[in-house]
Design an enzyme around this catalytic site. Sequence first.
Site, PDB file in Angstrom:
ATOM      1  N   LYS A 156      15.648  -1.980   4.547  1.00  0.00           N
ATOM      2  CA  LYS A 156      15.733  -0.667   5.198  1.00  0.00           C
ATOM      3  C   LYS A 156      16.991  -0.654   6.075  1.00  0.00           C
ATOM      4  O   LYS A 156      17.248  -1.618   6.806  1.00  0.00           O
ATOM      5  CB  LYS A 156      14.483  -0.407   6.049  1.00  0.00           C
ATOM      6  CG  LYS A 156      13.161  -0.671   5.320  1.00  0.00           C
ATOM      7  CD  LYS A 156      12.890   0.311   4.197  1.00  0.00           C
ATOM      8  CE  LYS A 156      11.697  -0.136   3.355  1.00  0.00           C
ATOM      9  NZ  LYS A 156      11.486   0.663   2.142  1.00  0.00           N
ATOM     10  N   GLY A 163       2.396   1.801  -5.290  1.00  0.00           N
ATOM     11  CA  GLY A 163       3.388   2.275  -6.273  1.00  0.00           C
ATOM     12  C   GLY A 163       4.147   1.129  -6.942  1.00  0.00           C
ATOM     13  O   GLY A 163       4.419   1.166  -8.145  1.00  0.00           O
ATOM     14  N   ASP A 221       8.466  -4.271  -0.124  1.00  0.00           N
ATOM     15  CA  ASP A 221       8.913  -2.945   0.330  1.00  0.00           C
ATOM     16  C   ASP A 221       8.427  -2.700   1.765  1.00  0.00           C
ATOM     17  O   ASP A 221       8.143  -1.576   2.142  1.00  0.00           O
ATOM     18  CB  ASP A 221       8.333  -1.901  -0.656  1.00  0.00           C
ATOM     19  CG  ASP A 221       8.884  -0.490  -0.451  1.00  0.00           C
ATOM     20  OD1 ASP A 221      10.001  -0.352   0.086  1.00  0.00           O
ATOM     21  OD2 ASP A 221       8.193   0.471  -0.834  1.00  0.00           O
ATOM     22  N   CYS A 275       0.813  -1.226   0.000  1.00  0.00           N
ATOM     23  CA  CYS A 275       0.000   0.000   0.000  1.00  0.00           C
ATOM     24  C   CYS A 275       0.844   1.273   0.000  1.00  0.00           C
ATOM     25  O   CYS A 275       1.907   1.291   0.608  1.00  0.00           O
ATOM     26  CB  CYS A 275      -0.902  -0.005   1.227  1.00  0.00           C
ATOM     27  SG  CYS A 275      -2.184  -1.279   1.062  1.00  0.00           S
ATOM     28  N   ASP A 294      -1.028  -6.181   2.412  1.00  0.00           N
ATOM     29  CA  ASP A 294      -0.767  -5.037   3.305  1.00  0.00           C
ATOM     30  C   ASP A 294      -2.050  -4.743   4.065  1.00  0.00           C
ATOM     31  O   ASP A 294      -3.147  -4.852   3.502  1.00  0.00           O
ATOM     32  CB  ASP A 294      -0.371  -3.802   2.464  1.00  0.00           C
ATOM     33  CG  ASP A 294       0.319  -2.718   3.284  1.00  0.00           C
ATOM     34  OD1 ASP A 294      -0.205  -2.356   4.358  1.00  0.00           O
ATOM     35  OD2 ASP A 294       1.373  -2.232   2.843  1.00  0.00           O
TER      36      ASP A 294
END
Length: 349
Positions: free
Chosen positions: A303, A221, A274, A218, A237
């Site tokens: 990350k 993209g 992601d 969400c 998500d």
Amino acid sequence: MMSEVVLGYCRPGFEADAGLEIQTRAAENGFYGFFRADKGTGFYLFEVQQSPNSLLDRLNIKQLIFTRQWFLVLGHHVDMCRDDRLGDLKPSLLELPLISELRVEHPDTEPGKELSRFCRKFSVPLRQILKSQKCYNEKKVAHCLTAFFVSGTECFVGIAPVSNMNPQPGGIMRLKFPAESPSRSTLKLDEAFLTFIPQNEREQRLRAGLNAVDLGACPGGWTYQLVRRGMFVQAVDNGLMDDSLMETGQVSHFQADGFKFKPKKKNVHWLVCDMIEQPQKVAKLMAQWVNDGWCKEAMFNLKLPMKRRLESVLECMEIITQELKQPFDCEAKHLYHDRDEITVYLRKQ
Ligand SMILES: C[S@@+](CC[C@H](N)C(=O)[O-])C[C@H]1O[C@@H](n2cnc3c(N)ncnc32)[C@H](O)[C@@H]1O
């Protein structure tokens, strides 16, 4: 035996990570040296001590995650005369190998960007000089000569083999933001596909009709990049997906935890992820999906923590190696559209 200095570009703020990484990789190949990096400058210098050949002949730029671009320094010019910067550079232009490309660049910093117009203009007379020296031939694939201006009066000049450098000017892939995408993150996956999937394989490996899973999808993209290529996406998500993406009929939304989600069928080609989660946990999950054959290829973000970023990346790579019981292809890069994260590509061989 010679000593040499390599200049590498990176995202501003990641100079020490990039310097430490090249120092580590160089040492693994028998090249010992130390790096100098000032935070926020967008580049580092790595000084190799006494080696029989050049580091750029031994190390592939693709092996470096944080280095966007590099060259071997031939000259460093300071206090240049603003009226005759070309004259100042001339000592670095003697005895050049065959040059097939010329770049006049600057760091990816705010002061650096102010030099972009000057750099464009400066390349015209510089190319003339190279042509007059008869060492310039655009038709051959040879070396790229770079003049890297860190200010209006300071410049590093150097060369790199065209076959072992980032083909993008400044090592930066500029992409246009697609207005229909629900988030700017979309550019990360677009850049990742363009970086890691060779052009002649894109039609096959990114073809319409493939099934994909997007973990941490969400608002959509990354899903948008898959949908626009005609794929069918299971988007996982707890958040809300963009309405127009759902209206395509190509997306099924699962409000679930990405660590617990299991694909309904074993026909998933792409896994993309992601999720903002601990990188070690994500690395393990991705390796498990690939290892168990739940997907054929995976593209994901890790990350990065605020400190010891290289250490964290190496730990993740070690987890992937431990989890995967078979030979695999893995590439990782700090892409231009990545911020405090890197992008990783993974598949079984
Ligand atoms: C950076 S955003 C993703 C943006 C998305 N790739 C895009 O392009 O629009 C991170 C997402 O990960 C989701 N997320 C974090 N942990 C998750 C988990 N354990 N399971 C599923 N989604 C998760 C968050 O809800 C958030 O929407």
